[in-house]
Every structure is written in structure tokens, then in C-alpha cells.
Design a protein around this motif. Structure first.
Motif, short mmCIF file in Angstrom:
data_model
loop_
_atom_site.label_atom_id
_atom_site.label_comp_id
_atom_site.label_asym_id
_atom_site.label_seq_id
_atom_site.Cartn_x
_atom_site.Cartn_y
_atom_site.Cartn_z
N GLU A 450 0.81 -1.22 0.00
CA GLU A 450 0.00 0.00 0.00
C GLU A 450 0.85 1.27 0.00
OE1 GLU A 450 -3.25 -0.29 2.70
OE2 GLU A 450 -3.88 1.78 2.25
N ASP A 451 1.93 1.25 0.77
CA ASP A 451 2.73 2.48 0.89
C ASP A 451 3.47 2.81 -0.40
OD1 ASP A 451 4.26 0.24 1.23
OD2 ASP A 451 5.71 1.22 2.54
N GLN A 452 3.47 1.89 -1.36
CA GLN A 452 4.19 2.19 -2.60
C GLN A 452 3.26 2.40 -3.78
OE1 GLN A 452 7.86 0.14 -3.21
NE2 GLN A 452 7.70 -0.86 -1.23
N GLN A 453 1.95 2.25 -3.49
CA GLN A 453 1.00 2.30 -4.60
C GLN A 453 0.99 3.64 -5.33
OE1 GLN A 453 -2.84 0.86 -3.38
NE2 GLN A 453 -2.04 -1.15 -2.86
N HIS A 454 1.19 4.72 -4.55
CA HIS A 454 1.09 6.02 -5.22
C HIS A 454 2.33 6.33 -6.06
CE1 HIS A 454 3.32 6.81 -1.59
NE2 HIS A 454 3.82 7.86 -2.20
N GLN A 455 3.45 5.63 -5.77
CA GLN A 455 4.70 5.96 -6.47
C GLN A 455 4.77 5.39 -7.88
OE1 GLN A 455 7.85 4.25 -4.26
NE2 GLN A 455 7.19 5.16 -2.33
N ILE A 456 4.13 4.25 -8.07
CA ILE A 456 4.44 3.51 -9.29
C ILE A 456 3.99 4.20 -10.57
CG2 ILE A 456 4.51 1.23 -8.21
CD1 ILE A 456 1.67 0.85 -9.33
N PHE A 457 3.18 5.25 -10.41
CA PHE A 457 2.77 5.98 -11.62
C PHE A 457 3.79 7.06 -11.99
CE2 PHE A 457 -1.19 4.27 -9.93
CZ PHE A 457 -1.66 3.60 -11.05
N GLN A 458 4.80 7.23 -11.11
CA GLN A 458 5.85 8.21 -11.41
C GLN A 458 6.79 7.60 -12.44
OE1 GLN A 458 5.91 11.27 -10.14
NE2 GLN A 458 4.04 10.75 -9.03
N PRO A 459 7.31 8.44 -13.37
CA PRO A 459 8.24 7.90 -14.36
C PRO A 459 9.49 7.31 -13.70
CG PRO A 459 8.06 10.30 -14.54
CD PRO A 459 6.99 9.86 -13.62
N PHE A 460 10.02 6.27 -14.26
CA PHE A 460 11.24 5.60 -13.82
C PHE A 460 11.14 5.09 -12.39
CE2 PHE A 460 12.51 8.83 -16.96
CZ PHE A 460 12.92 7.97 -17.97
N THR A 461 9.91 4.75 -11.94
CA THR A 461 9.78 4.25 -10.57
C THR A 461 9.32 2.80 -10.61
OG1 THR A 461 9.10 6.44 -9.91
CG2 THR A 461 8.72 4.68 -8.33
#
Ligand code: ADP
Length: 665
Positions: A450-461
């Protein structure tokens, strides 16, 4: 006993001794010395004796004691006699006198009783005058007496009140009048006036003494008024001062606010500037990336093409292993470059697909078909389903839809090790003009914390996990997906739990397409652009000569190697002018035309071939080879008269497809 008119004592004899004084009726204010002493002869007579310097505060305290007398019910519904002894009063303010009078009125009304006669002792001349006026108004009868005994005597004898003494002739000297005027002036206008010396001006038995008392009363009232006025003006002054100070503070605050507003304005301006700069820097970066990836594609094109050819030769075990690695690595590099190119193109605002009609059912079918192999290779089931109500013809961006779904399905397959991947389209709402669809890709894979769900839409993440490291990838896929979904007016959402799986979904609005019967019939006949062009079908003959027009020698070699491998004979022209020349001399079956070339580019060459009448076959199929297959490029190709295009770097599989279409062996 009902109320009777007038007052009658009958046989009864009243005396001071008959008065009943109860302790709870006796008010003695130790602070001011004021007293209200009350007593009754039940049902007959109410007696009060008042005294002291009666200020309002003390008067207020005394009121409840009088109330208590009436509350006993002695006078309910009755007429009664009242004796009020004011002889002990040294001073009484207007307010305290009013309060006393009002209280008695109120009590009389409350208990329905009526003081038929009031005997008043010790009233000043002025009070007498006032009470006389008052008695007329309230229809009460006041009798002024010198003492309480006199009052009782009058009550018992029932003799009429003494008529006021005959007007005596008073002899007043001029000196006395002057003294009196001096005294009045002194009393009225000198607040510190010495009472003792005032008294000395007039002897105590002088007829003017009554007037003196009246003046004293007036003076008291006047002093009280002046005090009030002074306090009031002090209060007003203070309020004014406060207002002034407040005003000053307000002005100060206002200038602070103005200053703050200015700073804020400056900040906003700076931010705006910074944003514009950042945006243009970002755009420059994206453009640079788009260009550089374009440049990288040309040599990569050669690497992949040559490796494919190499793999078809006789290789020993080691050589095959090295070549396989070379091939898969170069394919990966191509994927990366494609992603970067896509992303930077989108970042640079170069979203160029136009809305067009497409069949979502067909699109789902094609995509699932393409990806099925990869899924079953991993032992996964990939399936797609659309709600019954989803219309087959929609207006939208099929290219972007495809890209989004491919990215999501690829990820789902990548991060799932058992179970299934399900692609669905469900109807959220349906109106005559448009439909809203919810499209989702659901997997039973490793899930995303859950704590990483918002990051994965960032480029190169990417999620830092062993799976991600094992599977590789650029970390750009979801960034591209999000941008494309945004562009289509939707919003990508993720629901995921670790070890259970993930669902990526988004909602999009599609316009419906109204189709004529003819269009439907045409579609059913399965026409495609090749068949529409009658001239082209004629050229499908046994000609295996291909003219490759290309200025880059590596690309020439790749094309040559691929085509020869397929069984075609090829000639090479280095630019458009050479191509026209070659077509004048020899009849070819197909032209593969690069676009950017020196001397004459691909567009101009095509126009010359089609329109100049200089070549042997002006209807020859011309297939463009373009590295940057944007909408404009494609349109430009078609406008120039080309039949099809192959994206660069040219892959063997695609090349084979196109060749089979335009020049089957
Ligand atoms: P990549 O090219 O690395 O797949 P993406 O932007 O497509 O880049 O995805 C970013 C990261 O999000 C992936 O590296 C992976 O860690 C995570 N991810 C994406 N899709 C899934 C999925 N279906 N299940 C689990 N993790 C996923």
C-alpha cells in the motif's frame, strides 16, 4: 370583604400600639443607614417609615421587605389606609423615589387592593406638590400631616383633613431675597458648597426655609445628574479613545496586509516564471530525448536486423547462446527506447492521435490474441470480457487504448506467477450520445504494498522487490498509461493487496457512432485499403525486384540482407533522384522508400514517380520506411502517394508481412 368606596373605620379605634411589626419586614441597611420599617393592622392599615440618604442601591435592597408584607395577603381585594412617614429621610434621589412609587403601584395591582387614603408625614414642600399632582392622576387621596399621631387622630375622628392654612402675608425684605438668591446660586452651582454656612444665611424659622429645602433637593438631583453626565462623558471619551486606537491599529494592520499581499503577489509571479521555465526546460528535455532516441534507433535497427539474420545461419552452441543474448538484449533496448520515445513525446505535448471510430470488441480480441502466448508460456489464463451492452462502434483513440491495455496486461503477466489475468469492459452509463465504460485489468499476482501504490505511476519508478529486479522494465509503462488515460479524460486507479493481486482500472467516456447501412455493409465486406486500390492489385505479379531507396549504408545492408533472405532481388538507390532514374530504366515490383534523404527526399520522389510520367510504372507500390511514425508523417506519406509504411527499426516479422502483402512471391 369586598372593596368599599371611601374609608370607614366603623366602631374601630386605631392606634400606633396596634401596629404589628414583624422582623422580616424591617429593612435596615447598615452601609447607608437607610431604613424601611413596615407594619400593619391586618386588613385595615399599612404603615411605613422611611429614613436616611435614600440612594437607588439601598432603595432596591429595601423593596423585597415591602413585598413580603403584601405577600401575607392582609389587603387582598381590599381598601386600606396607608401611613407613610418620610420624616427620617434626609435625601432621596429621583430614581429611588420613582422605584418606591412604582413598587407600591405594582403591589396594589397584584393584590387587587387600594390605598384609599394615604397620610404622609414629613414630606417636603416639593414632595407635597408632586404628590398632590400624583393623587389626581391616580385618583388617590393624600393627607399631609406633621406626625404619625396626627395621622391616627385624624383616622379615628374621621375628621376631614385640615384645610391648608390660609395664605399668610409674609414680609420679606430685599436683603432676604438677595441672601436667598446667593444661597440658591451657591447651592446650585458650587458643588463644594458649604452646607453649614448656607444654613447660616437664613434663620431656621424663616418662611423661606421650605424653599431652601426644595433647592437642596434640586441640588441633589442636579449633582446626581452632573455625576452621571460626567461619568457618561468619561465613558464616551474612553470609547472615542479606544475607537481611535483601534483605527490606528486597523490602519497598521491594513498596511501589513497590503505588504503581505504584495509579497504574495511577488511569490506568485516568481512561481509562475519558475513554472514557465521548468515547463520549457521539461519540454526541451523531452524533445532532446525524443530526438536522441530517434537517432539511437537507426543503429539499433541494424543490430536487431543483423542478429535476426545471424540466428538463421549455422551456429555452434556457444555462438547461438551469444547471439540469442545479443538478440534479446537488443530487443530490450528497443523496448526501452520505444518507451522513452513515447513518454517524452507525451511529455512534450506531442499527443497526436485523432479521435476516430473503432471497434472495442475487436480491439480486445486482438490484444488478448497477441498476449495469450506470453500468458500461457507462464501457465496463466488470459481472458477478456465485455458487458453485453458495450456498443461495438465507438469514437475514441484506439491507438492509445491499445497502448494502455498492452502496458497493463504486460505488467499483469509479468508480476503474476499463478492464476489469471482478466481484462474487462463494463458499462457504467449509457445515453443516446455516449457511453461511460469502466475498463480494468485484474491479476492474481504479487500485488503492490500500500505504501508504494502512489509511487508507481511516477516515471522511472519501480517497486524495490526481487520480482521487479528479476523481471526488469523501465518503470515508464505506468507513467505512460497514466498520461494517456488523463488525455482521454479518465483517471487511473489501483486496488491491490500484497500476495493477492492487483486491479488497475479507469473510466472513459466514448461517443457513440451513428452508422449508415452502407457503412455497415462495407465493413461486412471486409474491404481494406489494398483492395480498394485496383491499380495495386494489378501489380501483384511475379516481379521480385525491389528497389530500396535509403541513404544510410547500415540500413541498406539490413534491408538487403532481410529481403535477399526472403528471396527478393534488390537494387539500391541512395536518394530520391537516383530512385526516379532507376525506375525509368527498369521495371520493379516494389519500392521501399526512406523519407529523409539528401538531394531528393522520399515525398518528392514519390510525387515524381506518380505524376511525372517519367517512370515505367507510375502505379508501382511504394512503402515508406519511417522512424517516426507520427500521424502527420503517415498522412504526409499517403498525401504524397505512398501505399503503406514500415516503422523503423524494421523488424523481420513486419518486413515479411508487408512484403507478402505488396509483393507476394
Ligand atoms: P515497468 O516497466 O518497470 O514494469 P511500470 O511503470 O509499468 O514499469 O511499473 C512500475 C512498477 O510497478 C513495476 O516495476 C512493478 O514494481 C509495479 N507493478 C506494475 N504493475 C504491477 C502488477 N500488475 N503487479 C505488481 N506490481 C506491478
Amino acid at each position: 370583604m369586598s372593596k368599599s368606596q371611601g374609608h370607614q373605620t366603623g366602631e374601630m379605634h386605631f392606634s400606633y400600639e396596634m401596629l404589628e411589626f414583624r422582623p422580616e419586614w424591617q429593612f435596615d441597611d447598615s452601609d447607608s443607614g437607610v431604613y424601611y420599617h413596615s407594619a400593619v393592622i391586618p386588613g385595615k392599615l399599612f404603615y411605613t417609615s422611611l429614613g436616611g440618604d435614600v440612594q437607588l442601591q439601598a432603595a432596591q435592597k429595601g423593596i423585597p421587605y415591602i413585598e413580603r408584607v403584601f405577600a401575607e395577603g392582609f389587603f387582598n381585594d381590599r381598601d386600606y389606609i396607608r401611613i407613610a412617614d418620610y420624616s427620617g429621610v434626609s435625601k432621596a434621589t429621583i430614581n429611588s423615589r420613582l422605584l418606591y412609587a412604582k413598587t407600591l403601584n405594582r403591589l396594589n395591582a397584584k393584590y387587587n387592593c387600594n390605598p384609599v387614603v394615604t397620610y404622609i408625614c414629613g414630606a417636603s414642600q416639593m414632595l407635597k406638590a408632586m404628590l398632590r399632582i400624583f393623587s389626581n392622576v391616580v385618583n388617590q387621596h393624600f393627607v399631609f400631616v406633621d406626625s404619625v399621631e396626627e395621622a391616627f387622630g385624624l383616622i379615628n375622628k374621621q375628621i376631614p383633613e385640615p384645610t391648608p392654612p390660609e395664605k399668610e402675608d409674609l414680609v420679606i425684605t430685599r436683603k432676604e431675597i438677595e441672601d436667598f438668591a446667593a444661597m440658591c446660586g451657591n447651592l446650585l452651582f458650587n458643588e463644594q458648597g458649604d452646607k453649614g454656612s448656607d444654613e447660616d444665611v437664613i434663620p431656621p424659622d424663616h418662611p423661606l426655609i421650605e424653599l431652601y429645602r426644595i433647592v437642596v433637593l434640586l441640588r441633589n438631583d442636579l449633582v446626581e445628574l452632573r455625576d452621571k453626565e460626567k461619568k457618561q462623558s468619561e465613558r464616551t471619551e474612553k470609547a472615542l479613545e479606544d475607537a481611535h486606537r483601534l483605527n490606528e491599529r486597523l490602519a497598521e494592520e491594513k498596511s501589513n496586509v497590503e505588504e503581505k499581499e504584495k509579497i504574495q503577489q511577488d511569490l506568485i509571479e516568481n512561481l509562475k516564471k519558475a513554472r514557465v521555465e521548468a515547463e520549457s526546460a521539461n519540454k526541451a528535455k523531452s524533445e532532446f530525448l525524443a530526438n536522441i532516441s530517434h537517432e539511437v534507433r537507426t543503429p539499433l535497427h541494424a543490430v536487431i536486423g543483423m542478429t535476426e539474420l545471424l540466428l538463421e545461419t549455422k551456429l555452434d552452441k556457444d555462438q547461438r547462446y551469444y547471439t540469442d543474448t545479443l538478440y534479446s538484449s537488443s530487443r530490450m533496448l528497443l523496448l526501452l527506447i520505444n518507451d522513452i520515445l513515447d513518454f517524452s513525446r507525451i511529455e512534450a505535448g506531442r499527443i497526436d492521435e485523432e479521435k476516430k471510430e473503432f471497434n472495442l470488441r475487436q480491439l480486445f480480441h486482438d490484444i488478448v490474441d497477441v498476449m495469450k502466448e506470453r500468458a500461457s508460456y507462464k501457465g496463466l489464463v488470459l481472458s477478456g470480457s465485455l458487458d453485453q451492452g458495450v456498443p461495438s462502434s465507438l469514437l475514441g483513440y484506439p491507438g492509445y487504448m491499445k497502448q494502455i491495455l498492452l502496458n497493463l496486461i504486460q505488467n499483469a503477466i509479468k508480476f503474476t506467477y499463478r492464476g489469471e489475468v482478466l481484462v474487462t469492459a463494463s458499462l457504467v452509463s449509457d445515453s443516446p450520445k455516449e457511453v461511460i465504460l469502466r475498463i480494468s485489468v485484474k491479476d492474481t499476482g504479487i500485488g503492490i504494498p500500500e505504501d508504494q501504490q502512489h509511487q508507481i505511476f511516477q516515471p522511472f519508478t519501480q517497486i524495490d522487490s526481487s520480482s521487479t529486479r528479476k523481471e526488469g522494465g523501465t518503470g515508464l509503462g505506468l507513467a505512460i498509461v497514466r498520461k494517456l488515460v488523463d488525455f482521454m479524460g479518465g483517471e487511473i486507479q489501483l486496488e491491490s493487496s500484497e500476495k493477492e493481486g492487483s486491479t488497475f482500472s479507469f473510466t472513459v467516456t466514448f461517443e457513440k457512432v451513428e452508422r449508415s447501412a452502407m457503412e455497415v455493409a462495407e465493413d461486412d465486406a471486409g474491404m481494406d485499403p489494398g483492395r480498394k486500390n485496383g491499380a495495386v492489385s494489378e501489380t501483384i505479379v511475379n516481379k521480385q525486384q525491389v528497389l530500396v531507396v535509403e541513404d544510410n549504408t547500415i540500413n541498406q545492408k539490413v534491408a538487403q540482407a532481410m529481403l535477399e533472405k526472403m528471396g527478393y532481388e534488390i537494387d539500391i538507390a541512395f536518394n530520391g533522384a537516383e530512385a526516379v532514374e532507376a525506375l525509368q530504366r527498369k521495371e520493379y515490383g516494389l519500392v521501399l522508400m526512406d523519407l529523409q534523404m539528401p538531394i531528393m527526399d522520399g515525398y518528392e520522389a514519390t510525387k515524381t514517380i506518380r505524376n511525372s510520367g517519367q517512370v515505367l510504372n507510375s502505379d508501382i507500390p511504394i512503402v515508406a520506411m519511417t522512424a517516426n511514425a507520427t500521424k502527420e508523417d503517415r498522412q504526409q506519406c499517403i498525401d504524397a502517394g505512398m501505399n503503406d509504411y514500415i516503422p523503423k527499426p524494421v523488424e523481420r516479422k513486419v518486413m515479411k508481412e508487408k512484403m507478402e502483402r505488396w509483393l507476394p512471391l
